[in-house]
Design an enzyme around this catalytic site. Sequence first.
Site, PDB file in Angstrom:
ATOM      1  N   THR A   1     -11.118  -2.777   6.655  1.00 14.67           N
ATOM      2  CA  THR A   1     -10.554  -2.043   5.508  1.00 14.67           C
ATOM      3  C   THR A   1      -9.149  -2.476   5.120  1.00 14.67           C
ATOM      4  OG1 THR A   1      -9.894  -0.208   6.976  1.00 14.67           O
ATOM      5  CG2 THR A   1     -11.982   0.015   5.824  1.00 14.67           C
TER       6      THR A   1
ATOM      7  N   GLY B   1       2.845  -2.582   8.347  1.00 13.33           N
ATOM      8  CA  GLY B   1       3.160  -3.219   9.627  1.00 13.33           C
ATOM      9  C   GLY B   1       4.610  -3.655   9.664  1.00 13.33           C
TER      10      GLY B   1
ATOM     11  N   ARG C   1     -25.291 -10.785  35.122  1.00 16.14           N
ATOM     12  CA  ARG C   1     -25.775  -9.438  35.370  1.00 16.14           C
ATOM     13  C   ARG C   1     -27.300  -9.434  35.501  1.00 16.14           C
ATOM     14  NH1 ARG C   1     -24.324  -4.391  37.131  1.00 16.14           N
ATOM     15  NH2 ARG C   1     -25.550  -2.769  36.123  1.00 16.14           N
TER      16      ARG C   1
ATOM     17  N   THR D   1       0.815  -1.215   0.000  1.00 14.62           N
ATOM     18  CA  THR D   1       0.000   0.000   0.000  1.00 14.62           C
ATOM     19  C   THR D   1       0.854   1.272   0.000  1.00 14.62           C
ATOM     20  OG1 THR D   1      -1.774  -1.134   1.135  1.00 14.62           O
ATOM     21  CG2 THR D   1      -1.740   1.262   1.334  1.00 14.62           C
TER      22      THR D   1
ATOM     23  N   GLY E   1     -21.479   0.028  31.026  1.00 11.99           N
ATOM     24  CA  GLY E   1     -20.250   0.675  31.490  1.00 11.99           C
ATOM     25  C   GLY E   1     -19.103  -0.306  31.659  1.00 11.99           C
TER      26      GLY E   1
ATOM     27  N   GLU F   1      -6.181  -5.451   4.196  1.00  9.03           N
ATOM     28  CA  GLU F   1      -6.230  -6.674   3.377  1.00  9.03           C
ATOM     29  C   GLU F   1      -7.414  -6.645   2.415  1.00  9.03           C
ATOM     30  OE1 GLU F   1      -2.935  -8.052   3.679  1.00  9.03           O
ATOM     31  OE2 GLU F   1      -4.222  -9.682   3.032  1.00  9.03           O
TER      32      GLU F   1
ATOM     33  N   SER G   1      -6.582   0.332  -2.597  1.00 11.91           N
ATOM     34  CA  SER G   1      -7.352  -0.672  -3.326  1.00 11.91           C
ATOM     35  C   SER G   1      -6.831  -0.868  -4.750  1.00 11.91           C
ATOM     36  CB  SER G   1      -8.823  -0.244  -3.374  1.00 11.91           C
ATOM     37  OG  SER G   1      -9.356  -0.213  -2.076  1.00 11.91           O
TER      38      SER G   1
ATOM     39  N   ASP H   1     -10.307  -3.438   1.121  1.00 11.20           N
ATOM     40  CA  ASP H   1     -11.452  -2.702   1.661  1.00 11.20           C
ATOM     41  C   ASP H   1     -12.726  -3.519   1.433  1.00 11.20           C
ATOM     42  OD1 ASP H   1     -12.683   0.169   2.324  1.00 11.20           O
ATOM     43  OD2 ASP H   1     -13.849  -0.774   0.718  1.00 11.20           O
TER      44      ASP H   1
END
Lengths: 686, 686
Positions: free
Chosen positions: A468, A208, A346, A169, A447, A470, A175, A472
Amino acid sequence: MATPIESPSTTVAETDVTDDPEAVTPPTDDLTSDERALLVDNLRYVLDGRWRATRDLVRESADRSDLLPDPSRTLDEARTRILAEMRELAQNGFAAAGFAADHGGSGDVGASITAIEMLGYADLSLMVKAGVQWGLFGGAVENLGTARHHDRYVTAIINLDLLGCFAMTETGHGSNVQALETTATYDAATEEFVIDSPTPSARKDYIGGAAEHAQVAAVFAQLITGGPGEEPSSRGVHCFVVPIRDENGDDLPGVTTSDCGYKGGLAGVDNGRITFDQVRVPAENLLNRYADVEADGTYTSPIENPNRRFFTMLGTLIRGRVSVAATAGAAGRKALTLATRYGLVRKQFEAPEGTDEIVVMDYLAHQRKLLPLIAKSYAIACAQNELTSELHEVQSGSAGSGPDGRPADDSDAGRQRQLESDAAGLKAYATWHASHTINVCREACGGAGYLDENQLSIMRGDIDVFTTFEGDNTVLTQLVGKELLSAYADDVQGLSTAGWVRFVVGMARDVVVEKTAARQVVQTLLEGSDEDTEKSNLTNRGTQIRLFRNREDHLIRTCAQRLRVALDDGNDAFEVFNNAQDHLLKVGRARTERVVLEAFIQAINDCDSRSAAEVLGKVCDLFVYSALESDLSWFLMHRQVSVERAKAIRRGVNELCTELRPHARSLVDAFGVPEELLGAAMLSNG
Amino acid sequence: MATPIESPSTTVAETDVTDDPEAVTPPTDDLTSDERALLVDNLRYVLDGRWRATRDLVRESADRSDLLPDPSRTLDEARTRILAEMRELAQNGFAAAGFAADHGGSGDVGASITAIEMLGYADLSLMVKAGVQWGLFGGAVENLGTARHHDRYVTAIINLDLLGCFAMTETGHGSNVQALETTATYDAATEEFVIDSPTPSARKDYIGGAAEHAQVAAVFAQLITGGPGEEPSSRGVHCFVVPIRDENGDDLPGVTTSDCGYKGGLAGVDNGRITFDQVRVPAENLLNRYADVEADGTYTSPIENPNRRFFTMLGTLIRGRVSVAATAGAAGRKALTLATRYGLVRKQFEAPEGTDEIVVMDYLAHQRKLLPLIAKSYAIACAQNELTSELHEVQSGSAGSGPDGRPADDSDAGRQRQLESDAAGLKAYATWHASHTINVCREACGGAGYLDENQLSIMRGDIDVFTTFEGDNTVLTQLVGKELLSAYADDVQGLSTAGWVRFVVGMARDVVVEKTAARQVVQTLLEGSDEDTEKSNLTNRGTQIRLFRNREDHLIRTCAQRLRVALDDGNDAFEVFNNAQDHLLKVGRARTERVVLEAFIQAINDCDSRSAAEVLGKVCDLFVYSALESDLSWFLMHRQVSVERAKAIRRGVNELCTELRPHARSLVDAFGVPEELLGAAMLSNG
């Protein structure tokens, strides 16, 4: 496929007895604890699929709370920590499966993807970092390189002596990979390639590993060369191994890296940018499986058509996409496990009689939030198992490419093409589902869900980019639609949207609706159901398939027709495409959902445990009913369901939620998320 | 209401000329730059509403990039920074408007809420921290306290000499406030209240300010007292001012605070927990506007019915809820501004002819992502302006309470009740919209959207909790439905769900469908449209209102009927309620959407600029069409639209996207986000 021995695994049973929050509330189903443990085991057997042994190995080794993301770490600490975890994985032989035995690996593609998927239960940063090193960078070397690269790099990649990144990229192009601007110009005088970023938008971005750890990059660049007497020209995008850092971690001459800094999540991944200023690498650094440059600059490739060559190269890299889809599935399952367990402890608002409050999972609104997502997660898991398996087959050579790098024959080429389309579709479908699911789970925990100590908020940030990167999701979904409409025709790849429209419009009409042959179980079910879907019960599996298939067929036919009419009317081809873009996206989604359903049905069909199959049948019904519900307007508008049936579908979702409520805990236990990875204060606070 | 002078504001025009990314692409609309600037001004005038002067003041003072969240800050640094920013706000008199003039403020509730809303353009942590101090804590003192509290606290709250927190939620109870476990037991011997957390789940949790900065807490607790000879008993939840920290920031004796730590966002807010171990405060610390305890322990209240008393107290606190809704609107508008601007510079994939790539905003799929959200944001902004205005009126006394704290008359009580329901509905509607919008905007910006330098990822984390704090959205939506079905009957509040069902079923049938009188413009539009909605054009405003109203009426009627039939059949009342819960939620959503539409129509009606009104008309159409599209199955199933019309609605969304595409930049410019707060590297990288 056989299910495991029909007796409860004691490990699971024990865990449940000591740790079952339902134990403190009146039991809501009629199963004994042994029966429940057995059910969980059998459900898990189905979900775990072909590489269940791999799953159990990772489960065992990853059942450690120290693998969970720790938000108190600085960016540096998070990155260092993930790298250390990756080194530990490497030491344990984690990565060998992804590489061929004769390259230095152990050659089990499916196991490799499954192992990466399982990291999604621990820390998505670790999965992404591992995926970059072994899946993307390693995959490029493995699949685009030849012996000289395999010999030199693969072992070092597996054991992390060589850290790499995947520099595809650019700032200006994500893309549209064919339009990348980085150049690799061949210099015959020195037999080198000169890597260069000619414009600011040619900068490699979001890569990365590029910010800190990567020593080399697999750089995608326009290859420019010419043979003797030939004007040098661009041969399209190719991949080159380019060293970017020295042993001290400093940029090599001509290379400038920078840091993408803080992100919405994935704190442990050092995304960065790279620009190249006339960086020279030896000619042999071209990954030359599908194209080569001779010493004199002559360009050669066994694949003549440049578009076909480009897409063949890209096609070998789908392992990354498949891993991302698989991991998203795992992340969604973990979130559902956390939220469901919380929903079972809960309480809020008093019961009608008595002083005790009601467990929130007993509210229909809460069931409607979580149970349909659990059902969809089951369906997706089964489809993912099939996809991983198909990728394994295709890349393990039985359906692989010939010695020249081209598919061995046309049927293999078709299978590869189909695999790419399925991977694109499922990647979009599964990552959107995961992102949505984690968001809903966070909200369902109020919360508590917002506190990092309960993990969901961290997972939400981490999963976000899966929709998005690998590929979009919108572009991928569109790709599925385009492939279907153009019947996977080879000459369509690389056409502009306008060119694609003209192609589709020129096609023979019947090719368009052609589909891959139905599998046996689907064929049988279809034959056992009425062609008029309104006449069959909606829980009839054949009717369900028929509804999904009819939608897909109808959308493909009408989309093609719409394009044809619009172009016949003399409109501009791009406008014709653009006006039908939402229709085309719907084709892609409908197709993927049909594939997912059929995979789920196959898995249920293969399940030997009657009690598990029965529960899975309900889960499948809920998946179908809620899929129909969320697209009900389409079915009504196209008279595929009547108003009465539409109302029955809405009611049906509610009823199925009520029926599956007693199994809520079993359904998420079957996901098999290691207990230590479910650390969340809210589960003990109540 | 008049629009501003019909000439372009030069400031805006200049900004646009130097900074308009569209300048580099061929202009896509026919407006001159002056005309565009005028349009933007006039649109902004409509959006800014009654407190436009306040908006401009905040815009001017907040046009500083140093107010943006900085992800590199540690948790400590982020908290310190936000506190410093809040002190700066205080110095500039930011908070005075929220308090009555005779308490030390300047008494402009609407301005106060609008100013807080505008902080949403800068940093949501700042908004929340300010909202806690001045809206929640300050609001409790202002609205639940009496002169002794106003005299002692208000000035210090305004100028931050006293930092407070709002200790309502407990670990065990969020939505069900009546069931809080903290106790405040009156000790007549010392004339003190003893504040205590009797169980682990009584711990105050998620309390903004409790982790570090708050010196006192407004603690909600069960008041236990008895007069002479009377057995002490619980009088329900009341609010007490309880000091929690000394000057050094250390916990006071009996108080234990702890830190909620890292969260999914809002790094600058120090959420924490508080437990009380027999903490004594003087009797005067009871905020005693609606109830008091005499020295001898005798409990008195001007409101006899305990439920009514409780809900009256809670009702005065809706300012927080209204602020949260308003701010979510602002955050969504900012995200849309960022994503739209990026969509206008980002190109991908080649144009059919020529080498240039296409601006992504030109793709229908991209328009369909952003433009309907912009349209909905317009509609919500108008509804928010009305809600803020109504709150201002009600709390400014013209429709306020009598001297005894009770509403002056029944009509005022009804108005308050209606306001609370509208606030609940819009809070849910607007915060879900904002959360969804920011998520879509992030995805629409791909990898760039995931980098914190482009803000969207930070905003996504920050906005997340807005859907569950200040009232869980599902619970609030249900509240709207319950109020409608029980016609705002006083005796319904505090009933268990089962009790509520029995009440509704017992009601006279016609009361149920009663609705607040239509405003004049709506009445006129309704009269000018055909009762048979299929016979009118769908762009007819009266027809649009009719469709929304018919849906609401139909849902209310059928929900009541469903409850009645189910209970008549002898089913358990809780089950009857639970089986209809999705129906009830749909009532709430439909109601709010109708209210939002009518507010938008009112605002367009009040707009004097013909060109702005024309664009707003299209925006309103897009809001209506996409609202209908997303609920199309309902309209089809209940034969409120025909299949042909349904198809026209889908087509209509596409067509309106195409029509509004040339105005995309103007539409987001009209949101008036200060330029410095739109700092995002992606907008210059392209």
